[in-house]
Design a protein around this motif. Structure first.
Motif, short mmCIF file in Angstrom:
data_model
loop_
_atom_site.label_atom_id
_atom_site.label_comp_id
_atom_site.label_asym_id
_atom_site.label_seq_id
_atom_site.Cartn_x
_atom_site.Cartn_y
_atom_site.Cartn_z
N SER A 1 73.36 -21.65 10.44
CA SER A 1 71.97 -21.82 10.89
C SER A 1 71.55 -20.60 11.71
CB SER A 1 71.83 -23.09 11.73
OG SER A 1 72.64 -23.02 12.89
N TYR A 2 70.27 -20.33 11.69
CA TYR A 2 69.67 -19.24 12.46
C TYR A 2 68.42 -19.75 13.16
CZ TYR A 2 72.71 -16.14 9.75
OH TYR A 2 73.81 -15.54 9.17
N GLU A 3 68.35 -19.56 14.46
CA GLU A 3 67.16 -19.95 15.21
C GLU A 3 66.07 -18.91 14.99
OE1 GLU A 3 68.24 -20.48 19.28
OE2 GLU A 3 69.80 -21.97 18.83
N ILE A 4 64.86 -19.37 14.68
CA ILE A 4 63.75 -18.48 14.36
C ILE A 4 62.81 -18.40 15.56
CG2 ILE A 4 61.91 -17.98 12.73
CD1 ILE A 4 64.79 -17.99 11.56
N PRO A 5 62.41 -17.19 15.98
CA PRO A 5 61.51 -17.06 17.14
C PRO A 5 60.19 -17.81 16.92
CG PRO A 5 62.41 -14.93 16.51
CD PRO A 5 62.76 -15.88 15.41
N ALA A 6 59.67 -18.39 18.00
CA ALA A 6 58.37 -19.05 17.95
C ALA A 6 57.26 -17.99 17.96
CB ALA A 6 58.21 -19.99 19.13
N GLY A 7 56.15 -18.34 17.37
CA GLY A 7 55.00 -17.45 17.41
C GLY A 7 55.02 -16.33 16.40
N LEU A 8 55.87 -16.44 15.37
CA LEU A 8 55.86 -15.41 14.33
C LEU A 8 54.52 -15.43 13.60
CD1 LEU A 8 59.39 -15.65 12.62
CD2 LEU A 8 58.52 -13.79 14.04
N PRO A 9 53.97 -14.28 13.27
CA PRO A 9 52.73 -14.26 12.49
C PRO A 9 53.02 -14.66 11.04
CG PRO A 9 53.53 -12.03 12.82
CD PRO A 9 54.42 -12.93 13.63
N PRO A 10 52.00 -15.14 10.34
CA PRO A 10 52.22 -15.49 8.93
C PRO A 10 52.45 -14.23 8.09
CG PRO A 10 49.91 -15.65 9.48
CD PRO A 10 50.63 -15.39 10.77
N CYS A 11 53.11 -14.38 6.96
CA CYS A 11 53.36 -13.25 6.05
C CYS A 11 52.11 -12.96 5.22
CB CYS A 11 54.53 -13.58 5.13
SG CYS A 11 56.12 -13.67 5.96
N PRO A 12 52.01 -11.77 4.63
CA PRO A 12 50.90 -11.48 3.71
C PRO A 12 50.97 -12.41 2.48
CG PRO A 12 52.56 -9.74 3.65
CD PRO A 12 52.90 -10.63 4.80
#
Length: 831
Positions: free
Chosen positions: A181-192
């Motif tokens: 598992s990998y924790e993903i940072p909060a607040g990532l912008p959406p991808c194109p």
């Protein structure tokens, strides 16, 4: 391909790849290799192509290694790796697609706990061998190098470059078990609209039988950010990480790129012998990398940055790559070793702080400081060992040293004696003179200054009306109305603190200068002057006065005559014999080894000096010369009726003492008494009828006395030593500005060693036996201990050995051991 064929192949291949893994996801490039993912007829459920490691020996181009060379095999249309912003991505690492949820839908075999299927052998079930403890079936956490997920906010794979990726999550305890598992940072912008591009990065830590120090894994995916995205944020371009063991403040902060190395091109790290990892010692925290929205101080470019010296102290610059020899050090000063954190900047700063003008880094971990340098240029490519504390810089190599200098350093590396043309008017050089802390050569006061120069010292003494000025140990200035002059053939080697291009004496060595006009104690030449030849008779007075005049008659046969005029009381003093060639100048670099002595007795009639032999070149032979006379103290004649300097005076007297006559004497006044004056003091002795002997100091010190050693400890003498072949092999080393025998012995005793060695005045080594001992001439151990000038602590590549005789000696050397093996052993100890 038929399904049955695929399944049989899966069983056959599993055991061959259980040391290699990849993160498997439906968004993976190369998921269905060698077929395209959209191929409805061919599904390679047994695919293991993405797990084949990028070995350091392969040297692949960027197109071959980035994304494992599989960017021409995109995932199936509409398939993405989904990364939940502020959540957790759950995936599978495995040796083979068949062992994951992406394997054959017809295979209902339970999946394994570990990253790889058991091979049926004795270690069945342990999983990926990369984190095993040398195949003994147990996990060793030190082999967890960690793995990283990275993202690039572009969907154009054709223009994607390795340094476009920014690490967003790290799992430090991988790889081992299949589920990860990998924790993903909060607040990532959406991808194109076409999605982002992500990568999985792992560098195994080596040492597990694969035949390579380590291997690199790099897989690329099409990915989407899901969940609570934040369009106001921007994932910044990352910087290249750095190794920062034990120094968290030195880690690269903010966003970082994945690490690439050992390939033909596209690397962002130099080729390292120790693998980098995705852990704290490279600046990666476990879990989400929440600092990715802050711009990096130095974002990674398309290529690795060049090594620079921008952090050097003001005025310092690079000299280049130089050869180094254990028998002739490029920088023969002090040194230390820092295997974990050595850098050019810290080394230079350390040398500068200690007042040195040269600094050098060697063998990756070594730092050398000196005020002199032997500069023999080597190809820049020879200095190719990475600094352990700064992977972007090179710190020399074996037998190669990167040298740096201050603005005050001598251009040629070696300071020189101040040229006669630069000596202030009226002053002349008397050469290199022995100084004794218990019986100073110049005894009318001294100063110490960080701006000390020959000119400054002469000005100081001249302003006091004193005719003698001497510079010692770089920063000291000594003045005298009289002088005790015993010439030294060597030892004047210390650069002036305020003028490193020129020499200001050395340890217990003075460069002495004399001004005839300031010699106010001399009297004029009178008719009572007596002619002095090599066979004249010597007598003394009971009081100390300077010899008033010496006239030197030029002769083509080098026969010198002198006349000495007596004072009103007809008192005369003798002149200390010096080992000077019969020339008009004193050469501090002379190869002569002075051993002459002057003996003062209470009876002039007992004078029977032996003559020394002087070669045609002016160098003194080993035969010692002595002048026995009833004499006064250390006053040296300086006044002359001619323009001859005191330097010529010393030369004349030395030549006279070496002549073929059987005796040498000086006529005395009829009123002179027979009492003698001690020569160990500038003041006349009040004791009569005594005998005093002064012997010129040898250029090589005798072994230090051992009377002050702890009980059971004895001196074993002087031995050859070098940094490449230590006589005392252990990890114990100290370099102290106040080193003494007692301190070194205490250190070795505390560490359980029975042998101690002191070297170069400040260094201490310990061991329980000698390795390849080579005895050296005792006189070559000639460096006074920094904390006890009365004893000698080795010398340059010379070590004074001390042993505890109460401990049974294990071995007094390894004479049968090959030299190459000893060097290898030392390197193993240091690493």
């Amino acid at each position: 391909m038929h399904l049955s064929t695929v399944l049989v192949a899966a069983v056959a291949c599993v055991s061959t790849v259980n040391a290699h893994v990849a993160l498997w996801d439906k968004g993976m490039f190369g998921l269905n290799y060698p077929y395209q993912a959209d191929d409805p007829q061919n599904q390679n459920y047994n695919n293991n192509e993405p797990v084949i490691p990028l070995k350091q020996a392969d040297g692949r181009t960027t197109a071959q290694w980035f994304g494992h060379g599989l960017l021409g095999y995109p995932p199936k249309s509409g398939d993405f790796m989904n990364l939940p912003s502020g959540g957790t991505y759950n995936g599978e690492v495995s040796c083979n697609r068949a062992q994951t949820a992406l394997g054959s839908p017809y295979d209902s075999t339970p999946k394994y706990q570990y990253a790889c299927r058991p091979d049926g052998g004795q270690y069945s079930g342990v999983g990926a061998l990369h984190v095993m403890n040398t195949y003994n079936g147990t996990v060793d956490n030190k082999w967890f190098g960690g793995s990283a997920l990275a993202i690039a906010y572009t969907s154009d794979v054709s223009s994607l470059q390795p340094n476009d990726m920014t690490v967003i999550s790290v799992n430090q305890n991988s790889v081992w078990e299949r589920e990860i598992s990998y924790e993903i940072p909060a607040g990532l912008p959406p991808c194109p609209s076409g999605g982002c591009l992500c990568s999985w990065n792992w560098i195994h830590q080596g040492g597990h039988g694969e035949g390579y120090p380590y291997e690199i894994y790099n897989v690329v995916y099409r990915c989407q950010v899901t969940g609570s995205t934040n369009s106001a944020n921007k994932v910044q371009k990352g910087a290249v990480p750095n190794k920062c063991d034990g120094n968290p403040s030195g880690c690269v902060k903010g966003p970082k790129v994945p690490m690439y190395l050992w390939q033909a091109d596209g690397n962002n790290l130099p080729n390292l012998d120790t693998p980098p990892n995705y852990r704290d010692n490279w600046g990666f925290a476990d879990g989400a990398q929440n600092d990715i929205f802050t711009p990096a101080a130095t974002p990674a470019g398309s290529s690795a940055p060049a090594a620079t010296a921008t952090a050097l102290p003001s005025g310092w610059s690079s000299v280049g790559c130089m050869t180094d020899d254990v028998n002739l050090r490029a920088l023969p000063g002090s040194s230390y070793s820092d295997p974990a954190n050595n850098t050019i900047q810290t080394c230079v700063a350390s040398c500068a702080k200690q007042g040195y003008n040269f600094a050098g880094v060697e063998y990756g971990q070594e730092c050398w400081c000196s005020n002199t340098a032997t500069l023999n240029t080597a190809p820049a490519t020879d200095c190719n060992m990475v600094c352990p504390g700064d992977i972007w810089s090179d710190c020399g190599a074996s037998g190669r040293i990167n040298v740096y200098k201050s603005a005050q350093a001598p251009t040629t590396g070696e300071p020189t004696f101040l040229p006669d043309s630069d000596v202030p008017a009226g002053w002349s050089s008397l050469g290199c003179i022995v100084d004794d802390q218990s019986n100073r050569a110049l005894n009318d006061g001294s100063t110490s200054s960080d701006t000390n120069t020959v000119e400054e010292c002469i000005a100081t003494c001249g302003s006091r009306g004193l005719p003698y000025a001497g510079v010692e140990y770089g920063k000291e200035c000594w003045c005298g109305s009289t002088a005790r002059l015993v010439s030294a053939a060597s030892g004047c080697d210390k650069p002036c603190q305020g003028d490193p291009a020129h020499i200001c004496g050395g340890s217990d060595r003075l460069n002495v200068y004399f001004n005839q006009a300031l010699n106010t104690t001399s009297t004029s030449t009178s008719a009572s002057s007596r002619s002095v030849s090599a066979s004249a008779t010597s007598a003394v007075s009971s009081s100390e006065v300077p010899i008033t005049s010496i006239s030197i008659a030029p002769s083509s046969s080098n026969s010198l005559s002198s006349s000495i005029a007596s004072s009103a009381t007809s008192s005369v003093v003798s002149v200390l014999a010096t080992s000077v060639s019969p020339s008009s100048s004193v050469s501090p670099s002379s190869s002569a080894s002075p051993s002459s002595s002057v003996s003062s007795s209470s009876s002039a009639s007992s004078s029977s000096p032996s003559s020394s032999v002087v070669s045609s070149s002016g160098s003194q032979s080993s035969t010692s010369s002595s002048v026995s006379s009833s004499t006064s103290s250390s006053t040296i004649p300086s006044s002359s009726s001619s323009s001859s300097s005191a330097k010529a005076t010393l030369s004349a007297l030395s030549s006279a003492a070496a002549s073929s006559s059987a005796s040498s004497s000086i006529a005395k006044s009829s009123t002179a008494s027979s009492s003698s004056t001690s020569m160990s003091s500038a003041k006349p002795s009040t004791t009569s009828s005594t005998t005093s002997t002064v012997t010129s100091t040898s250029t090589s010190a005798a072994p230090a006395a051992t009377t002050s050693l702890p009980a059971g400890w004895v001196s074993r003498g002087c031995y050859v030593d070098s940094s490449s072949s230590r006589i005392l092999v252990s990890s114990i080393f100290e370099n102290k500005a106040d080193m003494t025998y007692a301190q070194c012995i205490a250190t070795c005793t505390k560490k359980g060693f029975s042998i101690a060695g002191v070297e170069y005045g400040t260094q201490c080594f310990c061991a329980s036996s000698l390795t390849n001992p080579v005895p050296a001439v005792a006189s070559t151990c000639d460096r006074p201990c920094a904390g006890d000038k009365s004893t000698m602590c080795g010398g340059y590549n010379r070590i004074s050995i001390l042993q505890n005789t109460a401990v049974k000696r294990r071995s007094w050397g390894n004479k049968g051991r090959p030299h190459s093996e000893m060097i290898k052993r030392r390197q193993e100890v240091e690493q």
